[in-house]
Design a protein around this motif. Structure first.
Motif, PDB file in Angstrom:
ATOM      1  N   GLY A  22      31.083  32.570 -24.877  1.00 51.50           N
ATOM      2  CA  GLY A  22      32.593  32.053 -25.257  1.00 51.50           C
ATOM      3  C   GLY A  22      33.445  31.715 -24.480  1.00 51.50           C
ATOM      4  O   GLY A  22      34.291  30.826 -24.696  1.00 51.50           O
ATOM      5  N   SER A 139      40.280  28.330 -31.679  1.00 50.43           N
ATOM      6  CA  SER A 139      40.027  29.331 -32.648  1.00 50.43           C
ATOM      7  C   SER A 139      38.756  28.478 -33.731  1.00 50.43           C
ATOM      8  O   SER A 139      38.465  27.353 -33.244  1.00 50.43           O
ATOM      9  CB  SER A 139      41.001  29.582 -33.681  1.00 50.43           C
ATOM     10  N   ARG A 140      38.475  29.442 -34.542  1.00 49.19           N
ATOM     11  CA  ARG A 140      37.185  29.294 -35.445  1.00 49.19           C
ATOM     12  C   ARG A 140      37.998  28.211 -36.619  1.00 49.19           C
ATOM     13  O   ARG A 140      39.144  28.228 -36.869  1.00 49.19           O
ATOM     14  CB  ARG A 140      36.607  30.431 -36.132  1.00 49.19           C
ATOM     15  N   PRO A 141      37.134  27.525 -37.237  1.00 46.52           N
ATOM     16  CA  PRO A 141      37.452  26.447 -38.314  1.00 46.52           C
ATOM     17  C   PRO A 141      38.069  27.409 -39.258  1.00 46.52           C
ATOM     18  O   PRO A 141      37.672  28.383 -39.613  1.00 46.52           O
ATOM     19  CB  PRO A 141      35.964  25.894 -38.728  1.00 46.52           C
ATOM     20  N   THR A 180      41.244  24.141 -33.885  1.00 40.03           N
ATOM     21  CA  THR A 180      40.348  25.092 -34.784  1.00 40.03           C
ATOM     22  C   THR A 180      38.896  24.523 -35.169  1.00 40.03           C
ATOM     23  O   THR A 180      38.486  24.468 -36.221  1.00 40.03           O
ATOM     24  CB  THR A 180      40.998  25.099 -36.322  1.00 40.03           C
ATOM     25  N   ASN A 181      38.372  24.226 -34.042  1.00 39.65           N
ATOM     26  CA  ASN A 181      37.072  23.779 -34.229  1.00 39.65           C
ATOM     27  C   ASN A 181      36.329  24.176 -33.182  1.00 39.65           C
ATOM     28  O   ASN A 181      35.117  23.670 -32.808  1.00 39.65           O
ATOM     29  CB  ASN A 181      36.987  22.045 -34.413  1.00 39.65           C
ATOM     30  N   ALA A 183      33.835  27.131 -32.856  1.00 37.52           N
ATOM     31  CA  ALA A 183      33.183  27.880 -33.761  1.00 37.52           C
ATOM     32  C   ALA A 183      32.369  29.124 -32.780  1.00 37.52           C
ATOM     33  O   ALA A 183      31.145  29.221 -33.010  1.00 37.52           O
ATOM     34  CB  ALA A 183      32.359  27.220 -34.747  1.00 37.52           C
ATOM     35  N   ILE A 184      33.128  29.905 -32.231  1.00 39.63           N
ATOM     36  CA  ILE A 184      32.725  30.870 -31.404  1.00 39.63           C
ATOM     37  C   ILE A 184      33.363  32.063 -31.816  1.00 39.63           C
ATOM     38  O   ILE A 184      34.466  32.298 -31.445  1.00 39.63           O
ATOM     39  CB  ILE A 184      32.537  30.349 -29.756  1.00 39.63           C
ATOM     40  N   ASN A 185      32.536  33.067 -31.794  1.00 40.85           N
ATOM     41  CA  ASN A 185      33.111  34.361 -32.195  1.00 40.85           C
ATOM     42  C   ASN A 185      32.096  35.379 -31.426  1.00 40.85           C
ATOM     43  O   ASN A 185      31.482  36.101 -31.995  1.00 40.85           O
ATOM     44  CB  ASN A 185      33.186  34.636 -33.537  1.00 40.85           C
TER      45      ASN A 185
END
Length: 221
Positions: A22, A139-141, A180-181, A183-185
């Motif tokens: 990440g 951030s995530r979508p 917001t694209n 997609a890593i958490n």
């Protein structure tokens, strides 16, 4: 490095205990967006919000960062100022020091994830961060600046200061950017828990870093 009107430095701080994919993805995303002249990675010395301390030593975290970021297209510097500093590590002190080092004209873009944005109002002198740097969030979508996710005063500041990548690259400080694209958490806490159980999550940790962790038996006791 000479200071020019358009020198741009991206800054990634954190405990890096351990560094994971990440972190690498966050730096890589903004490398493509901002075309920085340098990536400055700043491992925390004594992060005040980490109540239980750090598991890996400062040198081990530096070693893992060198491995993880060895293939970056951007010139990368591991800045040890927070490790050398006595007492708690505060981002405001680090950015003030960095600004003094590189001068008033260069762009400093401080990179964080949405999890850090959600608690930005707990950081020491958080509004003053904008006096020294831009703040760029990945951030995530589907992530939005709403009161359920982000403190209202932080959301207001982010909306008011929103800038374009070009503005961030060519001005010194004071703007925000939210993407917001990415997609890593990934959670370092979850990684440490897996390693302690003898699991080695290769999808979450760069291969060379995982080899280093195995070699030094980190997080496994």
């Amino acid at each position: 490095m000479g200071v020019t009107d358009h020198l741009c430095i991206t800054v990634l701080g954190g405990s890096f205990d351990p560094v994971h994919r990440g972190h690498v993805a966050l730096a890589g995303y903004f490398a493509k967006l901002l075309f920085p002249d340098q990536l400055r990675i700043i491992p925390a010395g004594n992060p005040w919000q980490k109540k239980n301390g750090l598991r890996a030593s400062a040198q081990q975290r530096i070693d893992m960062l060198r491995i993880a970021f060895a293939q970056q297209a951007v010139p990368t510097v591991i800045d040890e100022q927070e490790i050398r500093r006595q007492g708690a590590s505060y981002t405001i002190d680090t950015l003030r020091s960095l600004r003094a080092e590189i001068g008033p004209a260069a762009s400093i873009a401080f990179l964080i994830g949405a999890d850090q944005l959600q608690q930005l109002d707990t950081w020491k002198d958080w509004r003053q961060l904008f006096d020294f740097a831009h703040i760029c969030v990945a951030s995530r979508p589907g992530f939005i600046l709403d009161p359920a996710h982000v403190p209202p005063e932080v959301a207001r500041e982010f909306v008011r200061r929103a800038g374009t990548p070009e503005q961030i690259r060519t001005t010194p400080h004071g703007l925000t950017y939210l993407t917001t694209n990415l997609a890593i958490n990934i959670s370092a806490t979850e990684i440490r828990a897996a390693l302690q159980k003898g699991q080695f999550p290769a999808s979450l940790i760069p291969a060379g870093v995982l080899d280093y962790i195995k070699l030094h038996h980190l997080y496994q006791t």
